[in-house]
Enzyme design. Structure first.
Site, PDB file in Angstrom:
ATOM      1  N   CYS A  59       0.824  -1.194   0.000  1.00  0.00           N
ATOM      2  CA  CYS A  59       0.000   0.000   0.000  1.00  0.00           C
ATOM      3  C   CYS A  59       0.864   1.252   0.000  1.00  0.00           C
ATOM      4  O   CYS A  59       2.079   1.189   0.097  1.00  0.00           O
ATOM      5  CB  CYS A  59      -0.914  -0.002   1.224  1.00  0.00           C
ATOM      6  SG  CYS A  59       0.010   0.140   2.766  1.00  0.00           S
ATOM      7  N   ALA A  62       3.202   1.658   2.857  1.00  0.00           N
ATOM      8  CA  ALA A  62       4.379   0.799   2.722  1.00  0.00           C
ATOM      9  C   ALA A  62       5.412   1.453   1.817  1.00  0.00           C
ATOM     10  O   ALA A  62       6.607   1.451   2.100  1.00  0.00           O
ATOM     11  CB  ALA A  62       3.973  -0.562   2.154  1.00  0.00           C
ATOM     12  N   ARG A  93      12.148  -5.434   5.981  1.00  0.00           N
ATOM     13  CA  ARG A  93      12.700  -5.222   4.642  1.00  0.00           C
ATOM     14  C   ARG A  93      14.193  -5.513   4.564  1.00  0.00           C
ATOM     15  O   ARG A  93      14.777  -5.523   3.507  1.00  0.00           O
ATOM     16  CB  ARG A  93      12.400  -3.801   4.175  1.00  0.00           C
ATOM     17  CG  ARG A  93      12.648  -3.568   2.693  1.00  0.00           C
ATOM     18  CD  ARG A  93      11.805  -2.420   2.211  1.00  0.00           C
ATOM     19  NE  ARG A  93      12.186  -1.887   0.931  1.00  0.00           N
ATOM     20  CZ  ARG A  93      12.873  -0.763   0.764  1.00  0.00           C
ATOM     21  NH1 ARG A  93      13.284  -0.075   1.805  1.00  0.00           N
ATOM     22  NH2 ARG A  93      13.147  -0.312  -0.446  1.00  0.00           N
ATOM     23  N   HIS A 193       5.618   6.051  -2.932  1.00  0.00           N
ATOM     24  CA  HIS A 193       6.960   6.487  -3.351  1.00  0.00           C
ATOM     25  C   HIS A 193       6.927   7.963  -3.740  1.00  0.00           C
ATOM     26  O   HIS A 193       7.777   8.748  -3.333  1.00  0.00           O
ATOM     27  CB  HIS A 193       7.441   5.699  -4.578  1.00  0.00           C
ATOM     28  CG  HIS A 193       7.552   4.226  -4.372  1.00  0.00           C
ATOM     29  ND1 HIS A 193       7.375   3.332  -5.388  1.00  0.00           N
ATOM     30  CD2 HIS A 193       7.836   3.488  -3.272  1.00  0.00           C
ATOM     31  CE1 HIS A 193       7.543   2.095  -4.937  1.00  0.00           C
ATOM     32  NE2 HIS A 193       7.820   2.169  -3.639  1.00  0.00           N
TER      33      HIS A 193
END
Ligand code: ICE
Length: 539
Positions: A59, A62, A93, A193
């Site tokens: 999402c 994230a 991660r 992003h």
């Protein structure tokens, strides 16, 4: 790549979608295409996943908190939301970092959350957020605190930006800024992003004008140091005499990012998550950017040469050649040993927005062919390698770059290369701001699939029986139970680094171990089992 006789992609596509309801099949068909590297077809990408289909996507939160901001060690990243959003993103991660000394700040191992309760969803959570910021400040006195909005924050209208401004003013010596990266924004982490890039650019880049020494100064964009990847790239840059001002954001710091506008070139490793930053820095500060790829030895050598070519300095070019010549023999030795065992084997890659492309280079070096590949959330240009106007507007701040062009401060804008010089570099084959794209590197008739569903990937394995499948944890054990090893290309399964020369050697060895392990042949896939064989009998 090795020559393989690929089955007819059209009939396979039909097999993948024939169980879907007509409407779903019609939509999915546009995301599943037979590759033709000479006349690249259109791929539907960056569109909403059909509800009910099991996707591997994440999402917006994230993409913003986990991907772009998460790897920076000295920012306190506070998640404003219920605890689960933070807890399940806590260190999963594998982004590594290396503080200068053990005493230096490193908050990556912490998990900060406002732990929102029903009460805050009903009556508002801003007060709680202020308290959390104050508490983090009192405990750690960090240089920066970033606030990440989870879904309920947007739904109830907490203003994280106003709270951040107020707290920044109150604290005085701490940069506090917020992100409206609620999980529901956009269709995947890709929107996150972009939101992250806008915020980092606005609140951090340009805050520190100190001019660092160094003849060839660059920023490394989109390298998040998973499994130590950034360490290997840093080693190669340093060895070549190239100064790294800032990484966005693996093994990086607030100070480095604030100083990034003093670099002379931006190189972009992840081709999806951060090209926005390249565009913004070019528009505001005149720093050109180009895509690189440090995954695969040929690509690593090519990337180092590209940087040297950009600076056009004879000494740097010679140094880069020296480094390549020094590093290659060790790689060649390993590849010569391993390749006879991997040659002719096949792979499938369904990863994120960049790696499903880059890792094909390493497989090619092993003599392996990619039968099918796709991204989870990339955009059409990442597939097709050409400019494609967005077919769907997903970004909250998509006007940002255009606005920036209008408001760019001429005092700050200092083009590192004139337009003529850039044209000259392009004529030499340097892809400045270029479009790459996985499809021109893939074999004819391979299947390109965007946002592959769980059902489709099981079907693909059944039909093609690849020697290795690359994806993430959500698929790992399902695929392995089918008798096919799965290499995680997000977390690397505790392995890595896989970048540069040393990383390539790690990857070759890991893949050799996986595709040549006899254990996989002992597992029977469900369709291989005799009808009479009961589930219990197989255990
Ligand atoms: Fe870029 Mo997992 Fe990184 Fe890529 Fe991106 Fe994500 Fe990582 Fe994957 C990433 S930034 S977290 S290279 S969001 S492995 S696009 S999906 S392929």
């Amino acid at each position: 790549p090795a020559k393989v006789n690929l089955p007819d992609p059209a009939s396979i596509t039909e097999e993948l979608i024939n169980k879907y309801p007509a409407k779903v099949a019609k939509k999915r068909r546009k995301s599943i295409v037979a590759n033709d590297p000479d006349t690249i077809p259109e791929v539907q990408a960056n569109v909403r996943t059909v509800p009910g289909i099991i996707t591997q996507r994440g999402c917006s939160y994230a993409g913003c908190k986990g991907v772009v901001l998460g790897p920076t060690r000295d920012i306190v990243n506070i998640v404003h939301g219920p605890i689960g959003c933070s807890f399940y993103a806590w260190l999963t991660r594998r982004n590594q970092t290396r503080p200068e000394t053990p005493e230096h700040e490193n908050y990556i191992t912490y998990c900060f959350s406002t732990d929102m309760q029903e009460e805050h969803v009903v009556f508002g959570g801003e007060k709680k957020l202020k308290v959390a910021i104050q508490e983090a400040y009192d405990l750690f006195h960090p240089k920066a605190i970033a606030i990440f909005s989870t879904c309920p924050v947007g739904l109830i209208g907490d203003d994280v930006h106003a709270v951040s401004r107020e707290m920044k003013e109150k604290l005085g010596d701490c940069n506090v800024f917020g992100f409206s990266c609620e999980g529901y924004r956009g269709v995947s982490q890709s929107a996150g992003h972009h939101i992250a890039n806008n915020g980092v650019f606005k609140h951090m880049v340009g805050n520190n004008n100190e001019i660092k020494p160094g003849k060839f100064k660059i920023n490394l964009l989109g390298e998040y140091n998973i499994g130590g990847d950034a360490f290997e790239i840093e080693r190669l840059l340093e060895k070549s005499g190239i100064t790294l001002i800032a990484s966005f954001s693996g093994n990086s710091t607030v100070g480095a990012m604030e100083n990034a506008h003093t670099a002379d070139l931006n190189i972009v490793q992840c081709h999806r998550s951060i090209n926005y930053m390249g565009d913004m820095m070019e528009t505001k500060y005149g720093i050109p950017w180009m895509k690189v790829n440090f995954v695969g030895v040929e690509s690593t050598a090519k990337s180092l040469r590209k940087i040297a070519e950009y600076f056009g300095d004879a000494e740097l070019k010679a140094k880069v050649e020296e480094v390549i010549a020094e590093e290659m023999p060790a790689v060649k030795e390993i590849i010569e040993e391993i390749r006879p065992r991997t040659e002719g084997k096949t792979a499938m890659l369904f990863v994120g927005g960049s790696r499903a492309h880059h890792y094909q280079d390493l497989f090619n070096e092993l003599g392996m062919t990619t039968l099918s590949a796709g991204y989870e959330f990339a955009h059409r240009d990442d597939y097709e390698g050409r400019e494609v106007l967005p077919n769907i507007k997903i970004d909250a701040d998509s006007k940002n770059i255009e606005e920036l062009k209008v408001t760019a401060d001429p005092e700050l804008y200092n083009p590192r290369k004139s337009p003529e010089e850039i044209e000259e570099l392009k004529a030499k084959g340097l892809e400045m701001n270029g479009y790459t794209g996985m499809m021109k590197q893939m074999v004819h008739k391979s299947l390109v699939i965007d946002d592959v569903s769980h059902y489709e990937s099981e079907k693909l394995i059944e039909i093609y029986k690849p020697d290795i499948f690359c994806a993430g944890i959500k698929k790992k054990y399902v695929v392995q139970k089918m008798g096919v090893p799965l290499k995680q290309l997000h977390s690397y399964d505790y392995g890595g680094p896989y970048t540069g020369f040393k990383g390539a050697v790690n990857f070759y060895k890991d893949i050799d171990r996986m595709v040549n392990n006899p254990v996989w042949k002992m597992i029977k896939a469900p369709w291989e089992k005799a009808e009479s064989e009961s589930l219990e009998a197989s255990y």
